[in-house]
Design an enzyme around this catalytic site. Structure first.
Site, PDB file in Angstrom:
ATOM      1  N   LYS A 266      15.016   2.640 -12.459  1.00  0.00           N
ATOM      2  CA  LYS A 266      15.920   2.730 -13.604  1.00  0.00           C
ATOM      3  C   LYS A 266      15.307   3.656 -14.660  1.00  0.00           C
ATOM      4  O   LYS A 266      14.090   3.886 -14.663  1.00  0.00           O
ATOM      5  CB  LYS A 266      16.123   1.340 -14.226  1.00  0.00           C
ATOM      6  CG  LYS A 266      16.952   0.346 -13.403  1.00  0.00           C
ATOM      7  CD  LYS A 266      17.112  -0.968 -14.148  1.00  0.00           C
ATOM      8  CE  LYS A 266      17.844  -2.039 -13.348  1.00  0.00           C
ATOM      9  NZ  LYS A 266      19.260  -1.746 -13.111  1.00  0.00           N
ATOM     10  N   ARG A 340      21.746  -8.921  -4.766  1.00  0.00           N
ATOM     11  CA  ARG A 340      22.520  -9.388  -3.619  1.00  0.00           C
ATOM     12  C   ARG A 340      21.630  -9.606  -2.405  1.00  0.00           C
ATOM     13  O   ARG A 340      21.914 -10.443  -1.562  1.00  0.00           O
ATOM     14  CB  ARG A 340      23.655  -8.393  -3.311  1.00  0.00           C
ATOM     15  CG  ARG A 340      23.198  -7.041  -2.871  1.00  0.00           C
ATOM     16  CD  ARG A 340      24.277  -5.983  -3.039  1.00  0.00           C
ATOM     17  NE  ARG A 340      24.480  -5.630  -4.447  1.00  0.00           N
ATOM     18  CZ  ARG A 340      25.465  -4.869  -4.896  1.00  0.00           C
ATOM     19  NH1 ARG A 340      26.371  -4.376  -4.047  1.00  0.00           N
ATOM     20  NH2 ARG A 340      25.581  -4.610  -6.180  1.00  0.00           N
TER      21      ARG A 340
HETATM   22  N1  BES Z   1      20.228  -6.288 -12.629  1.00  0.00           N
HETATM   23  C1  BES Z   1      21.101  -5.195 -12.379  1.00  0.00           C
HETATM   24  C2  BES Z   1      22.479  -5.372 -13.000  1.00  0.00           C
HETATM   25  C3  BES Z   1      22.530  -5.394 -14.502  1.00  0.00           C
HETATM   26  C4  BES Z   1      22.807  -4.240 -15.209  1.00  0.00           C
HETATM   27  C5  BES Z   1      22.373  -6.585 -15.182  1.00  0.00           C
HETATM   28  C6  BES Z   1      22.875  -4.278 -16.590  1.00  0.00           C
HETATM   29  C7  BES Z   1      22.439  -6.618 -16.562  1.00  0.00           C
HETATM   30  C8  BES Z   1      22.697  -5.463 -17.265  1.00  0.00           C
HETATM   31  C9  BES Z   1      21.287  -5.034 -10.877  1.00  0.00           C
HETATM   32  O1  BES Z   1      20.206  -5.390 -10.095  1.00  0.00           O
HETATM   33  C10 BES Z   1      21.566  -3.594 -10.610  1.00  0.00           C
HETATM   34  O2  BES Z   1      20.731  -2.800 -10.886  1.00  0.00           O
HETATM   35  N2  BES Z   1      22.740  -3.297 -10.043  1.00  0.00           N
HETATM   36  C11 BES Z   1      23.111  -1.973  -9.718  1.00  0.00           C
HETATM   37  C12 BES Z   1      23.840  -2.024  -8.395  1.00  0.00           C
HETATM   38  C13 BES Z   1      24.116  -0.677  -7.805  1.00  0.00           C
HETATM   39  C14 BES Z   1      22.818   0.040  -7.483  1.00  0.00           C
HETATM   40  C15 BES Z   1      24.954  -0.868  -6.559  1.00  0.00           C
HETATM   41  C16 BES Z   1      23.999  -1.436 -10.821  1.00  0.00           C
HETATM   42  O3  BES Z   1      24.788  -2.218 -11.382  1.00  0.00           O
HETATM   43  O4  BES Z   1      23.900  -0.271 -11.153  1.00  0.00           O
HETATM   44 MN    MN Z   2      18.794  -3.831  -9.885  1.00  0.00          MN
END
Ligand code: BES
Ligand code: MN
Ligand code: ZN
Length: 486
Positions: A266, A340
């Site tokens: 990230k 997931r």
């Molecule tokens: N923990 C994050 C989701 C999240 C984002 C929670 C902002 C709280 C605030 C999750 O693990 C994630 O990174 N999801 C990705 C999924 C994608 C790579 C398919 C996302 O939402 O970008």
């Molecule tokens: Mn994530």
């Protein structure tokens, strides 16, 4: 999380002397209160428009106003007929938060002949407002009063409400504190130790599976997500038995104690609040302890999937294929879609326990934040009846959920070229739903609800009724749900 303040029911006509009296005022009905001066003051404030009783409106009167308190805080609760549990939660929280920024010994809250439902909201709102958020600061900026009196007309049946309110407030504070704990303190091992400690304090059995046990149990998805971290994954299984032979409800929580994204790293802005990524597991632990303290006549299993998602030479790579506990293989195409993956194992295990219903809670997708904003959880289900029960619990608890569709054709987005499933969909569209569709593959057709709490679990800014940081969202709903099954 122990609330230090004493909560006491007290009859309206013989209130103990206090530092502060909180007087809730409706916008459309005249105030009813033993103190004449106060009633006429509220009347004239309304006439002049200086205070109208709008929800969460606040006015401090630095005078006893003929009451037995040193000063009086008026707080608006809006129209009488639209008042519900959350109205009172927010109004009383607003009042108590404004009062507890200074040292104060005793507070009385005039709740009068309030319905038990609204009274519960008031007690919870007061409870959570006595607890500081700045837990690692020398001066936390919040002072817990010694005692809060709830002035009620008759207290015969209200002791039960008081008891529930206090336990519920403590559960919410626990969830918030766990979310707020810095990730150098809270990682899978320490989180599991806290669960063990709290479990033993309230009579819940707590089993912790370490790395070698997880491998032996076929939980390669949970192991995989944590393998890039010096803090290996843990699975925590909490069991509360209060319901004899009945089938249990299974609560399953995503507990990523820090989500860096892994090799799909990230950016700083995306990562900065990612200690909140264990909020689902925090709700599970809080709910189980609350149900045990309430002696709810049900059986409940709490399953917390704990991992730290980090990049390293040992981390999951893009293209890796791992096998989850239920035998399905997952191709990792984005290490940031880790929630997931760990839930695949946790849900498989939940389904093996033959529960009557499963609810999972997860800060799963940024897409859910885009779809529903910061205050509403996404609800997805494979079983409309069970979904409706969770919706009803949320409505009664005063928390907001919104159901997203789960049509079959979304499964196209789960297909991998070489494995049973891909962890990250090929496009960004419908991202929250695709998270839900992925999880559905692991519940073996049992009644299941997925709550994506990426928005409501965390609040960037404080509001008059709430500190910033972890919110404890869905603790109220999960307690309500557990109690509704009795
Ligand atoms: N923990 C994050 C989701 C999240 C984002 C929670 C902002 C709280 C605030 C999750 O693990 C994630 O990174 N999801 C990705 C999924 C994608 C790579 C398919 C996302 O939402 O970008
Ligand atoms: Mn994530
Ligand atoms: Zn995550």
């Amino acid at each position: 999380m122990k609330i230090q303040t004493d909560f006491v029911l007290s009859p309206i006509d013989s209130p103990s002397p206090t530092d502060v009296l909180v007087v809730p005022v409706a916008s459309d009905t005249p105030a009813q209160f033993p103190a004449e001066r106060l009633v006429s003051m509220i009347q004239s404030l309304k006439e002049s428009g200086d205070f109208n009783g709008q929800p969460n409106e606040l006015l401090t009167l630095y005078d006893s106003m003929g009451t037995s308190a040193k000063k009086v805080v008026l707080v608006g609760v809006g129209e009488k007929r639209s008042q519900k549990r959350s109205t009172w939660n927010d109004a009383i929280a607003t009042a108590i938060r404004s009062v507890t920024t200074k040292k104060v010994d005793s507070i009385a809250i005039h709740t009068g002949d309030l319905s038990e439902d609204c009274l519960l909201g008031a007690i919870v709102g007061a409870g959570i407002s006595t607890v500081p958020t700045a837990i690692r600061r020398k001066e936390s900026g919040r002072f817990s009063p010694r005692v809060i009196y709830f002035l009620v007309q008759d207290n015969s049946s209200k002791q039960t409400v008081l008891n529930r309110g206090k336990i519920e407030a403590e559960a919410i504070c626990l969830a918030r504190e766990l979310v707020n704990l810095p990730p150098n303190e809270l990682y899978p091992e320490t989180f599991a130790a806290i669960a063990q400690q709290l479990g033993s304090e309230c009579g819940i059995s707590c089993e912790v599976w370490d790395d070698s046990r997880l491998r032996a149990e076929g939980m390669h998805a949970l192991v995989g997500v944590g393998q890039g971290s010096i803090h290996p994954s843990r699975l925590v299984v909490l069991r509360y038995f209060g319901g004899g032979q009945s089938s249990p409800i299974a609560y399953v929580g995503k507990g990523v104690t820090f989500d860096s994204g892994g090799l799909s790293l990230k950016t700083t802005d995306q990562m900065v609040d990612m200690k909140c990524d264990m909020a689902g597991a925090a709700v599970v632990l809080s709910t189980l302890t609350a149900l045990a303290k309430l002696k709810a006549p049900i059986n409940a299993i709490g399953i917390m999937a704990l991992a730290e998602n980090m990049p390293s030479n040992n981390a999951l790579k893009l293209g890796d294929v791992i096998r989850a506990r239920n035998g399905k293989t997952i191709e990792i195409l984005n290490t940031d879609a880790e929630g997931r993956v760990i839930l695949a194992d946790a849900l498989s295990y939940a389904a093996e326990q033959k529960p009557a219903g499963i609810v999972d809670l997860a800060t799963l997708t940024g897409a859910c934040l885009i779809a529903l904003g910061t205050e509403i959880a996404g609800l997805m289900t494979n079983h409309q009846n069970w979904g409706n029960k969770v919706k009803l619990a949320a409505e009664n608890a005063g928390e907001r959920v919104w159901q997203l569709p789960m049509d079959r054709d979304f499964e196209e987005g789960l297909k991998s070229k070489i494995a049973d499933l891909r962890n990250a969909p090929p496009s960004r569209y419908g991202g929250a739903i695709l998270g839900g569709k992925f999880l559905e593959q692991f519940v073996n057709g049992l009644p299941w609800v997925h709550l994506d709490i990426a928005g409501p679990a965390w609040s960037e800014k404080e509001s008059p009724s709430r500190d910033s940081g972890g919110t404890g969202a869905m603790v109220r709903t999960m307690i309500e749900l557990g109690l509704s099954l009795t």
